[in-house]
Design a protein around this motif. Structure first.
Motif, short mmCIF file in Angstrom:
data_model
loop_
_atom_site.label_atom_id
_atom_site.label_comp_id
_atom_site.label_asym_id
_atom_site.label_seq_id
_atom_site.Cartn_x
_atom_site.Cartn_y
_atom_site.Cartn_z
N LEU A 59 0.82 -1.21 0.00
CA LEU A 59 0.00 0.00 0.00
C LEU A 59 0.85 1.26 0.00
N ASP A 60 2.06 1.15 0.54
CA ASP A 60 2.94 2.32 0.70
C ASP A 60 4.03 2.37 -0.37
N ARG A 61 3.92 1.52 -1.40
CA ARG A 61 5.02 1.34 -2.35
C ARG A 61 5.38 2.61 -3.12
N ALA A 62 4.44 3.53 -3.28
CA ALA A 62 4.70 4.75 -4.06
C ALA A 62 5.33 5.86 -3.22
N LYS A 63 5.38 5.71 -1.92
CA LYS A 63 5.82 6.80 -1.04
C LYS A 63 7.24 7.28 -1.33
N PRO A 64 8.21 6.43 -1.64
CA PRO A 64 9.56 6.93 -1.94
C PRO A 64 9.61 7.88 -3.14
N ARG A 65 8.59 7.81 -3.99
CA ARG A 65 8.54 8.70 -5.15
C ARG A 65 7.59 9.88 -4.93
N GLN A 66 7.05 9.97 -3.71
CA GLN A 66 6.10 11.04 -3.40
C GLN A 66 6.54 11.85 -2.19
N GLY A 67 7.81 12.19 -2.20
CA GLY A 67 8.32 13.06 -1.15
C GLY A 67 8.76 12.37 0.11
N SER A 68 8.62 11.05 0.17
CA SER A 68 9.07 10.27 1.31
C SER A 68 8.29 10.65 2.57
N ARG A 69 8.90 10.45 3.74
CA ARG A 69 8.16 10.65 4.98
C ARG A 69 9.07 11.30 6.02
N HIS A 70 9.11 12.63 6.02
CA HIS A 70 9.91 13.34 7.01
C HIS A 70 9.33 13.14 8.42
N ILE A 71 10.19 12.80 9.34
CA ILE A 71 9.80 12.80 10.76
C ILE A 71 10.83 13.66 11.47
N ASP A 72 10.45 14.90 11.72
CA ASP A 72 11.39 15.89 12.23
C ASP A 72 11.97 15.50 13.58
N VAL A 73 11.19 14.82 14.42
CA VAL A 73 11.69 14.41 15.73
C VAL A 73 12.91 13.51 15.58
N LEU A 74 12.85 12.59 14.62
CA LEU A 74 13.97 11.68 14.41
C LEU A 74 15.15 12.39 13.75
N ARG A 75 14.87 13.32 12.85
CA ARG A 75 15.95 14.08 12.21
C ARG A 75 16.70 14.94 13.22
N CYS A 76 16.04 15.30 14.30
CA CYS A 76 16.65 16.19 15.30
C CYS A 76 17.20 15.43 16.50
N TRP A 77 17.25 14.13 16.44
CA TRP A 77 17.82 13.34 17.54
C TRP A 77 19.22 13.82 17.90
N ALA A 78 19.52 13.79 19.18
CA ALA A 78 20.84 14.22 19.65
C ALA A 78 21.95 13.32 19.12
N VAL A 79 21.62 12.07 18.76
CA VAL A 79 22.66 11.15 18.28
C VAL A 79 23.35 11.69 17.04
N TRP A 80 22.62 12.46 16.22
CA TRP A 80 23.23 12.96 14.99
C TRP A 80 24.28 14.03 15.29
N LYS A 81 24.12 14.73 16.40
CA LYS A 81 25.16 15.69 16.77
C LYS A 81 26.43 14.97 17.20
#
Length: 334
Positions: A59-81
């Motif tokens: 059902l979700d197969r087209a999502k990588p071609r439709q802007g993907s799925r940003h989750i800002d909380v995960l993008r801002c994890w302290a681990v990335w610093k």
């Protein structure tokens, strides 16, 4: 002679190493491991988990071609610093980006693992959201990475999208602007020629992204990452060697490459899969304003392509001395 790490390492350094180890592990084995677990569960009493995920996957197969799925909380994890501090990685702004525009950015060079592209554009470890308020970043990846169950969801959370025209159209056609789509132009071919201190870019005959910028009227922008090629060594694979013959054949079949790289270890510095602690500085250049042309001619594409290469050269020359590149070193396009 093996050079061992000292016993008394600060806790912060150990934490940085752990985060990068997680990233390397995901890069090297997570996709395969996800396949193994997904298939393996089908032959156990937990088979329903794989079946339910398979339905979701379909059902979700087209999502990588439709802007993907940003989750800002995960993008801002302290681990990335912590990951940013390991090398360290830094992001440099040379111009303001208007959030009412959409941008198509060329990222150079690919390096072995595109660590600068991932850290700067798929996480907020280097403060992308603060440097460029109102801009949401996306990074294109080979489609084959989105074939792996669960792993596909993991990379989509950071804003990675499939590398095809539908992805470009979905992101760059959005009204209101504020989207940046980055493509690592040299791709897998450039990865096979990565060497520390090397500045050879596969760009001269790569103009597909130029045509897309014209078709969507997206501002075209070069990004150069100093030090991207320095974090790993690569096994000798010059054109004509049997290893390169195998790698080129694999690239044609899978559209992905398999560079044999080496760095340092966790408890010693002489060999291993951990990247070297060498600085990576990603410099975002000036955007080139592009007039939307629904059906650009080859002449228009070539003209903008030349303009883009010149802008990339200027960016490199303006900053190279700051980041320990010899004065007589220049970019080589092929």
């Amino acid at each position: 002679m093996v050079e061992f790490a000292p016993l008394c390492v600060p806790w912060e350094c150990r934490l940085q190493t752990l985060v990068v180890l997680q990233w390397v592990g995901c890069l090297v084995s997570m996709a395969i491991l996800c396949y193994v677990v997904f298939i393996g569960l089908l032959f156990t009493r937990f088979w329903i988990i794989s079946i339910l995920y398979g339905v979701w996957w379909y059902l979700d197969r087209a999502k990588p071609r439709q802007g993907s799925r940003h989750i800002d909380v995960l993008r801002c994890w302290a681990v990335w610093k912590h990951m940013k501090d390991y090398f360290p990685i830094s992001l440099v702004k040379t111009a303001e980006l208007d959030p009412s525009w959409n941008y198509l950015a060329g990222y150079h060079p690919h390096g072995i693992a595109a660590v600068g592209a991932f850290t700067n554009l798929c996480t907020d470890g280097t403060g992308f959201s603060s440097l460029f308020p109102g801009i949401r970043s996306h990074l294109m990846m080979l489609n084959l990475w989105f074939w792996a169950p669960v792993f596909r969801d993991y990379i989509m959370m950071g804003g990675m999208v499939a590398r095809d025209k539908e992805s470009v159209s979905h992101i760059l056609s959005k009204e209101g602007g504020g989207n940046l789509l980055a493509i690592i132009v040299g791709g897998v071919q450039e990865a096979l020629d990565t060497r520390p201190g090397g500045y050879q870019l596969v760009l001269r005959n790569r103009n597909g992204f130029i045509r897309l910028a014209l078709m969507h009227g997206a501002a075209l922008m070069p990004i150069f990452s100093f030090g991207e090629n320095d974090i790993y060594d690569q096994v000798e694979n010059s054109p004509g060697t049997s290893l390169r013959w195998f790698q080129d054949g694999l690239q044609k079949v899978m559209r992905g490459s398999m560079p044999l790289f080496c760095g340092c270890g966790i408890f010693q510095y002489s060999f291993g899969l951990m990247p070297y602690c060498r600085p990576v500085t990603t410099v975002v250049g000036n955007p080139i304003e592009v007039q939307k042309t629904s059906h650009p001619s080859q002449e228009e594409v070539d003209r903008l392509h030349q303009c883009y290469m010149k802008e990339l050269e200027n960016l490199f020359e303006a900053h190279k001395l700051k980041y320990n590149v010899p004065r007589d070193q220049h970019l080589e396009f092929y």
